[in-house]
Design a protein around this motif. Structure first.
Motif, PDB file in Angstrom:
ATOM      1  N   MET A 302      29.579  54.326  50.654  1.00 39.51           N
ATOM      2  CA  MET A 302      28.358  54.992  50.219  1.00 39.51           C
ATOM      3  C   MET A 302      28.302  55.147  48.704  1.00 39.51           C
ATOM      4  O   MET A 302      27.243  54.976  48.094  1.00 39.51           O
ATOM      5  N   ASP A 303      29.456  55.433  48.087  1.00 40.00           N
ATOM      6  CA  ASP A 303      29.477  55.780  46.672  1.00 40.00           C
ATOM      7  C   ASP A 303      30.325  54.855  45.808  1.00 40.00           C
ATOM      8  O   ASP A 303      30.331  55.010  44.587  1.00 40.00           O
ATOM      9  N   MET A 304      31.062  53.936  46.423  1.00 39.75           N
ATOM     10  CA  MET A 304      32.023  53.131  45.669  1.00 39.75           C
ATOM     11  C   MET A 304      32.137  51.729  46.222  1.00 39.75           C
ATOM     12  O   MET A 304      31.907  51.485  47.406  1.00 39.75           O
ATOM     13  N   ILE A 305      32.537  50.820  45.337  1.00 36.38           N
ATOM     14  CA  ILE A 305      33.007  49.500  45.734  1.00 36.38           C
ATOM     15  C   ILE A 305      34.350  49.261  45.057  1.00 36.38           C
ATOM     16  O   ILE A 305      34.688  49.906  44.058  1.00 36.38           O
ATOM     17  N   THR A 306      35.121  48.334  45.609  1.00 37.94           N
ATOM     18  CA  THR A 306      36.404  47.962  45.012  1.00 37.94           C
ATOM     19  C   THR A 306      36.356  46.485  44.631  1.00 37.94           C
ATOM     20  O   THR A 306      35.827  45.650  45.372  1.00 37.94           O
ATOM     21  N   VAL A 307      36.916  46.192  43.466  1.00 42.09           N
ATOM     22  CA  VAL A 307      36.844  44.856  42.882  1.00 42.09           C
ATOM     23  C   VAL A 307      38.263  44.403  42.545  1.00 42.09           C
ATOM     24  O   VAL A 307      39.033  45.157  41.926  1.00 42.09           O
ATOM     25  N   ASP A 308      38.624  43.197  42.946  1.00 40.30           N
ATOM     26  CA  ASP A 308      39.952  42.648  42.666  1.00 40.30           C
ATOM     27  C   ASP A 308      39.968  42.079  41.249  1.00 40.30           C
ATOM     28  O   ASP A 308      39.324  41.066  40.965  1.00 40.30           O
ATOM     29  N   ILE A 309      40.723  42.731  40.356  1.00 37.14           N
ATOM     30  CA  ILE A 309      40.763  42.279  38.956  1.00 37.14           C
ATOM     31  C   ILE A 309      42.009  41.461  38.636  1.00 37.14           C
ATOM     32  O   ILE A 309      42.215  41.058  37.495  1.00 37.14           O
ATOM     33  N   GLY A 310      42.868  41.221  39.652  1.00 35.24           N
ATOM     34  CA  GLY A 310      44.024  40.369  39.427  1.00 35.24           C
ATOM     35  C   GLY A 310      45.257  41.126  38.960  1.00 35.24           C
ATOM     36  O   GLY A 310      45.314  42.360  39.010  1.00 35.24           O
ATOM     37  N   PRO A 311      46.262  40.387  38.448  1.00 37.02           N
ATOM     38  CA  PRO A 311      47.571  40.997  38.171  1.00 37.02           C
ATOM     39  C   PRO A 311      47.666  41.784  36.870  1.00 37.02           C
ATOM     40  O   PRO A 311      48.668  42.455  36.634  1.00 37.02           O
ATOM     41  N   ASP A 312      46.645  41.690  36.017  1.00 38.98           N
ATOM     42  CA  ASP A 312      46.725  42.335  34.699  1.00 38.98           C
ATOM     43  C   ASP A 312      45.854  43.582  34.671  1.00 38.98           C
ATOM     44  O   ASP A 312      44.636  43.489  34.546  1.00 38.98           O
ATOM     45  N   PRO A 313      46.461  44.769  34.745  1.00 35.94           N
ATOM     46  CA  PRO A 313      45.653  45.988  34.784  1.00 35.94           C
ATOM     47  C   PRO A 313      44.958  46.290  33.466  1.00 35.94           C
ATOM     48  O   PRO A 313      44.023  47.105  33.441  1.00 35.94           O
ATOM     49  N   SER A 314      45.370  45.641  32.392  1.00 37.93           N
ATOM     50  CA  SER A 314      44.744  45.914  31.095  1.00 37.93           C
ATOM     51  C   SER A 314      43.410  45.187  30.931  1.00 37.93           C
ATOM     52  O   SER A 314      42.687  45.427  29.961  1.00 37.93           O
ATOM     53  N   ALA A 315      43.079  44.310  31.885  1.00 30.14           N
ATOM     54  CA  ALA A 315      41.826  43.559  31.779  1.00 30.14           C
ATOM     55  C   ALA A 315      40.606  44.456  31.932  1.00 30.14           C
ATOM     56  O   ALA A 315      39.521  44.156  31.421  1.00 30.14           O
ATOM     57  N   VAL A 316      40.788  45.557  32.648  1.00 30.86           N
ATOM     58  CA  VAL A 316      39.682  46.472  32.932  1.00 30.86           C
ATOM     59  C   VAL A 316      40.187  47.891  32.747  1.00 30.86           C
ATOM     60  O   VAL A 316      41.310  48.222  33.154  1.00 30.86           O
ATOM     61  N   ALA A 317      39.357  48.742  32.158  1.00 26.56           N
ATOM     62  CA  ALA A 317      39.748  50.131  31.937  1.00 26.56           C
ATOM     63  C   ALA A 317      38.711  51.070  32.526  1.00 26.56           C
ATOM     64  O   ALA A 317      37.530  50.718  32.688  1.00 26.56           O
ATOM     65  N   VAL A 318      39.162  52.287  32.841  1.00 24.24           N
ATOM     66  CA  VAL A 318      38.230  53.314  33.290  1.00 24.24           C
ATOM     67  C   VAL A 318      37.157  53.518  32.218  1.00 24.24           C
ATOM     68  O   VAL A 318      37.454  53.592  31.024  1.00 24.24           O
ATOM     69  N   GLY A 319      35.913  53.556  32.653  1.00 20.59           N
ATOM     70  CA  GLY A 319      34.794  53.696  31.728  1.00 20.59           C
ATOM     71  C   GLY A 319      34.108  52.395  31.392  1.00 20.59           C
ATOM     72  O   GLY A 319      33.005  52.402  30.819  1.00 20.59           O
TER      73      GLY A 319
END
Length: 361
Positions: A302-319
């Protein structure tokens, strides 16, 4: 930025209207604003369409909202009126009405009005939804011409069933039938919706009525907006609210609908079917973050989706901004991933989505 946000680009809107005019230079334009201007905001959109000759809506409530918002251009009720008491409201607000059945005709004949209403007579040439039978056109036409509460000029219209497919012979059959029916009637004609404006120039007539294409979305089968020189008006976006690891084999979302085939990271984006994002979007539906396409995984909540960004957590940040559809990510593609049409995605935007109107992007 608010979380779920629909950014509406007025420059793109006006450019799309100019595109309509370039395709149908000899026709007047009736801009279709029904269903909250296809989810874009009824009054704000109308206020930006100074070059349109008239507006069209489905219901009288939409027309009244336009008048309340200061819109003075002619407004056509595409479904006509539903009860006789609406006729006085139409006259008082200078609304024009489609007539498509006997009830509406009789109500106009029996009215006691201080003036006359502009009427568009709709003929069913094959859509089999609204419209009088072809065999009835001469009777309806003559009765409307004789009615003292109907303006002298009675516009004639029909609607194509398959105009999005330029290979469908049914379109030509509808066109030929309509041309035969109106050949002896010297009245303005209106046939072409968005798809017909593009695919059937011979159908343009005196009026065209663009809807979807005006909002920068392709109305043509298996075609994206860029191929038609249209610019998307809406960008639907939200923000990443979490980045978290998921191990190989772990399930994600309701029902464990998706399992990670390797260790990876997920970005959680604050948007879901409560905002109008399609619940049936498939695994792999693209989401754009930092100009990169990432696949949606797991069920849409209802309020969220999840997206696979791969092995590098630095590729995407909160915000970080996440784009669901817009100029960089075609809504036509998202609609295909959800087994629906772009019309439905636009019209399903819910009230909790914030609207931001801009002059250009």
């Amino acid at each position: 930025m608010a979380l779920a946000t629909a950014t509406i680009d007025f420059c793109a809107l006006r450019a799309n209207l100019a595109r309509v005019k370039s395709l149908a230079p000899d026709s007047q334009v009736m801009a279709v604003l029904k269903a909250n201007a296809y989810g874009h905001g009824l009054v704000p959109i109308a206020q930006q369409l100074a070059d349109a000759d008239a507006f069209a809506v489905a219901r009288i409530e939409e027309a009244l909202a336009l008048r309340t918002g200061g819109i003075t251009k002619p407004i056509v009720l595409l479904e006509g009126f539903f009860k006789a008491s609406d006729i006085e409201i139409m006259l008082a607000n200078n609304f024009q009405t489609v007539v498509h059945d006997e009830y509406q005709l009789e109500a106009l004949e029996q009215a006691q009005l201080a003036g006359a209403i502009k009427v568009w007579l709709k003929v069913d040439t094959g859509m089999h939804r609204l419209g009088i039978n072809p065999e009835s056109i001469n009777t309806f036409y003559r009765r409307l011409k004789d009615c003292p509460y109907v303006q002298d000029e009675v516009n004639l219209m029909t609607h194509f069933a398959c105009a999005d497919d330029n290979q469908d012979a049914y379109n030509e059959a509808q066109l030929q039938l309509f041309q035969t029916l109106v050949a002896d009637k010297p009245e303005p004609l209106c046939l072409a919706n968005s798809a017909a404006i593009i695919n059937y120039p011979q159908s343009h007539g005196d009026w065209v009525r663009p809807g979807l294409m005006m909002y920068g979305v392709s109305p043509v089968k298996n075609t994206f907006s860029a191929q038609l020189q249209l610019t998307p008006v809406m960008t639907l976006s939200s923000e990443v609210i979490a980045v978290r690891p998921v191990r190989q084999g772990e399930p994600v979302g309701y029902g464990g609908h998706w399992r990670a085939d390797k260790d990876t990271y997920l970005a959680v984006v604050a948007i879901g079917y409560g905002d109008g994002y399609p619940r049936h979007a498939q695994n792999g539906t693209p989401v754009l973050i930092n100009a990169q396409r990432y696949p949606l995984v797991g069920r849409v909540s209802m309020d969220m989706i999840t997206v696979d960004i791969g092995p590098d957590p630095s590729a995407v940040a909160v915000g970080d901004e996440a784009i669901m559809w817009g100029r960089e990510l075609a809504i036509e593609e998202i609609a295909a991933c959800a087994d629906t049409i772009a019309y439905e995605l636009l019209c399903n935007i819910t009230p909790r989505v914030s609207y931001q109107y801009i002059a250009s992007s």
